[in-house]
Design a protein around this motif. Sequence first.
Motif, PDB file in Angstrom:
ATOM      1  N   LEU A  50       0.881  -1.158   0.000  1.00  0.00           N
ATOM      2  CA  LEU A  50       0.000   0.000   0.000  1.00  0.00           C
ATOM      3  C   LEU A  50       0.926   1.217   0.000  1.00  0.00           C
ATOM      4  N   VAL A  51       1.057   1.867  -1.135  1.00  0.00           N
ATOM      5  CA  VAL A  51       2.070   2.907  -1.309  1.00  0.00           C
ATOM      6  C   VAL A  51       1.864   4.042  -0.319  1.00  0.00           C
ATOM      7  N   GLY A  52       2.936   4.383   0.380  1.00  0.00           N
ATOM      8  CA  GLY A  52       2.901   5.477   1.333  1.00  0.00           C
ATOM      9  C   GLY A  52       2.418   5.104   2.713  1.00  0.00           C
ATOM     10  N   VAL A  53       2.040   3.846   2.899  1.00  0.00           N
ATOM     11  CA  VAL A  53       1.510   3.383   4.185  1.00  0.00           C
ATOM     12  C   VAL A  53       2.589   2.599   4.933  1.00  0.00           C
ATOM     13  N   GLY A  54       2.919   3.037   6.116  1.00  0.00           N
ATOM     14  CA  GLY A  54       3.857   2.313   6.967  1.00  0.00           C
ATOM     15  C   GLY A  54       3.097   1.520   8.000  1.00  0.00           C
ATOM     16  N   VAL A  55       2.995   0.215   7.806  1.00  0.00           N
ATOM     17  CA  VAL A  55       2.262  -0.626   8.756  1.00  0.00           C
ATOM     18  C   VAL A  55       3.203  -0.982   9.910  1.00  0.00           C
ATOM     19  N   ALA A  56       3.002  -0.288  11.013  1.00  0.00           N
ATOM     20  CA  ALA A  56       3.880  -0.467  12.166  1.00  0.00           C
ATOM     21  C   ALA A  56       3.631  -1.804  12.856  1.00  0.00           C
ATOM     22  N   GLY A  57       2.370  -2.238  12.898  1.00  0.00           N
ATOM     23  CA  GLY A  57       2.097  -3.484  13.595  1.00  0.00           C
ATOM     24  C   GLY A  57       0.687  -3.973  13.369  1.00  0.00           C
ATOM     25  N   ILE A  58       0.455  -5.221  13.784  1.00  0.00           N
ATOM     26  CA  ILE A  58      -0.883  -5.796  13.741  1.00  0.00           C
ATOM     27  C   ILE A  58      -1.205  -6.407  15.101  1.00  0.00           C
ATOM     28  N   VAL A  59      -2.491  -6.389  15.431  1.00  0.00           N
ATOM     29  CA  VAL A  59      -2.976  -6.968  16.684  1.00  0.00           C
ATOM     30  C   VAL A  59      -3.972  -8.065  16.334  1.00  0.00           C
ATOM     31  N   LEU A  60      -3.678  -9.286  16.772  1.00  0.00           N
ATOM     32  CA  LEU A  60      -4.539 -10.433  16.514  1.00  0.00           C
ATOM     33  C   LEU A  60      -5.144 -10.886  17.837  1.00  0.00           C
ATOM     34  N   VAL A  61      -6.423 -10.604  18.021  1.00  0.00           N
ATOM     35  CA  VAL A  61      -7.117 -10.939  19.264  1.00  0.00           C
ATOM     36  C   VAL A  61      -7.860 -12.261  19.071  1.00  0.00           C
ATOM     37  N   HIS A  62      -7.416 -13.295  19.777  1.00  0.00           N
ATOM     38  CA  HIS A  62      -8.049 -14.619  19.732  1.00  0.00           C
ATOM     39  C   HIS A  62      -8.257 -15.075  18.278  1.00  0.00           C
ATOM     40  N   PRO A  63      -7.189 -15.126  17.493  1.00  0.00           N
ATOM     41  CA  PRO A  63      -7.343 -15.396  16.046  1.00  0.00           C
ATOM     42  C   PRO A  63      -7.980 -16.748  15.754  1.00  0.00           C
ATOM     43  N   TYR A  64      -8.832 -16.740  14.735  1.00  0.00           N
ATOM     44  CA  TYR A  64      -9.498 -17.953  14.245  1.00  0.00           C
ATOM     45  C   TYR A  64      -8.563 -18.616  13.224  1.00  0.00           C
ATOM     46  N   PHE A  65      -7.570 -19.330  13.755  1.00  0.00           N
ATOM     47  CA  PHE A  65      -6.686 -20.162  12.944  1.00  0.00           C
ATOM     48  C   PHE A  65      -7.032 -21.618  13.256  1.00  0.00           C
ATOM     49  N   TRP A  66      -6.810 -22.492  12.274  1.00  0.00           N
ATOM     50  CA  TRP A  66      -7.115 -23.902  12.481  1.00  0.00           C
ATOM     51  C   TRP A  66      -6.216 -24.729  11.570  1.00  0.00           C
ATOM     52  N   GLY A  67      -6.368 -26.047  11.597  1.00  0.00           N
ATOM     53  CA  GLY A  67      -5.595 -26.932  10.742  1.00  0.00           C
ATOM     54  C   GLY A  67      -6.190 -28.326  10.740  1.00  0.00           C
ATOM     55  N   LYS A  68      -5.771 -29.096   9.773  1.00  0.00           N
ATOM     56  CA  LYS A  68      -6.338 -30.439   9.605  1.00  0.00           C
ATOM     57  C   LYS A  68      -6.036 -31.334  10.789  1.00  0.00           C
ATOM     58  N   GLU A  69      -4.801 -31.276  11.288  1.00  0.00           N
ATOM     59  CA  GLU A  69      -4.388 -32.153  12.392  1.00  0.00           C
ATOM     60  C   GLU A  69      -4.412 -31.398  13.716  1.00  0.00           C
ATOM     61  N   PRO A  70      -4.941 -32.006  14.785  1.00  0.00           N
ATOM     62  CA  PRO A  70      -4.941 -31.349  16.092  1.00  0.00           C
ATOM     63  C   PRO A  70      -3.527 -31.069  16.583  1.00  0.00           C
ATOM     64  N   ILE A  71      -3.370 -29.954  17.282  1.00  0.00           N
ATOM     65  CA  ILE A  71      -2.092 -29.635  17.911  1.00  0.00           C
ATOM     66  C   ILE A  71      -2.335 -29.305  19.375  1.00  0.00           C
ATOM     67  N   GLY A  72      -1.315 -29.515  20.208  1.00  0.00           N
ATOM     68  CA  GLY A  72      -1.421 -29.176  21.622  1.00  0.00           C
ATOM     69  C   GLY A  72      -2.601 -29.859  22.283  1.00  0.00           C
ATOM     70  N   ASN A  73      -3.392 -29.079  22.983  1.00  0.00           N
ATOM     71  CA  ASN A  73      -4.558 -29.603  23.704  1.00  0.00           C
ATOM     72  C   ASN A  73      -5.863 -29.377  22.954  1.00  0.00           C
ATOM     73  N   GLU A  74      -5.778 -29.217  21.643  1.00  0.00           N
ATOM     74  CA  GLU A  74      -6.995 -28.990  20.868  1.00  0.00           C
ATOM     75  C   GLU A  74      -7.944 -30.181  20.969  1.00  0.00           C
ATOM     76  N   PRO A  75      -9.259 -29.897  20.885  1.00  0.00           N
ATOM     77  CA  PRO A  75     -10.241 -30.988  20.886  1.00  0.00           C
ATOM     78  C   PRO A  75     -10.024 -31.909  19.692  1.00  0.00           C
ATOM     79  N   LYS A  76     -10.404 -33.145  19.865  1.00  0.00           N
ATOM     80  CA  LYS A  76     -10.109 -34.149  18.846  1.00  0.00           C
ATOM     81  C   LYS A  76     -11.262 -34.406  17.877  1.00  0.00           C
ATOM     82  N   GLU A  77     -12.525 -34.319  18.333  1.00  0.00           N
ATOM     83  CA  GLU A  77     -13.597 -34.761  17.444  1.00  0.00           C
ATOM     84  C   GLU A  77     -14.743 -33.756  17.312  1.00  0.00           C
TER      85      GLU A  77
END
Length: 312
Positions: free
Chosen positions: A176-203
């Motif tokens: 974005l020309v002329g825009v300096g993106v200093a940072g981003i804030v991700l509050v409780h992001p909705y990320f996921w994946g095919k395989e469970p990781i950590g203590n994620e629910p299984k089913e």
Amino acid sequence: MSEVVQDFSPLIRIHKDGHIERLLGTSIVPPGDPNFNVLSKDVVYSPEPNLSCRLYLPKKTNPNQKLPLLVYIHGGGFLIETAFSPTYHSYLNTLVAEANVIAVSVDYRRAPEHPLPIAFDDSWTALKWVASHVNGDGPEEWLNSHADFRKVFFAGDSAGATITHQMAIRHGKDKLVGVGVAGIVLVHPYFWGKEPIGNEPKESERAFIEGLWHLACPTSSGCDDPLLNPLVDPNLASLGCTKVLVTIAEKDRLRDRGWHYYEKLKQCGWSGEVEIMESKGEIHVFHFLFPSSENAEAMLRKIVSFLNRERA
């Protein structure tokens, strides 16, 4: 009313005749609020289709002082809520007042009527509209007069955090020309994946989250789609900002994804700084449910500090 064929209570139900029944996030409020020292108004950022955003400006603004610019993207699983809901209007009023920033709260078209990636594309259109004010000759005077385009932040919660991350990826590739993106804030992001990781629910709980994703993005390759799973995205190191704040909640089903995103970002070759904050004993987006709680106020202070800290 016809038979329910997809039930994602308490968020949304899809009926056999095609009727979409949103169970939450349907209320809207007008701009302005006498309880805050913040001005707000609604502005069209894309005439075709007719898409708007809500702008927020602290009332006590020094005409000679430029303010950091926050672009906020609301959550709701890509399916519910708007930038004009009571929840987001109240939160943006509070955040703008506390941080002394100018803010643009983006409204985007929602799934399933408008399947993904439309919400991502609408948000990018909003960012390009924001960037059109860089030289002080854009269509919106508040941005021309008050925004410091060297200090721009993107932020969002839940699905809005997912979009926020993708906006920083796009900015890394298509500046974005002329825009300096200093940072981003991700509050409780909705990320996921095919395989469970950590203590994620299984089913069963996985089925609910994955079902929401497929409802929002029926053409997706699945839960390892880079739009949902940044851990498999080869472009992660090109994130177009200098710092990232991730906030997570201990009792949130999405907690471990936030932790893994934080760890992966430190290891992937991206040159910025990332920090994380975990709220103990809390659930997903608890700060909207209990805004005056100790943990909600602590998270607000953390975000305000992040927005006001000088860039390294």
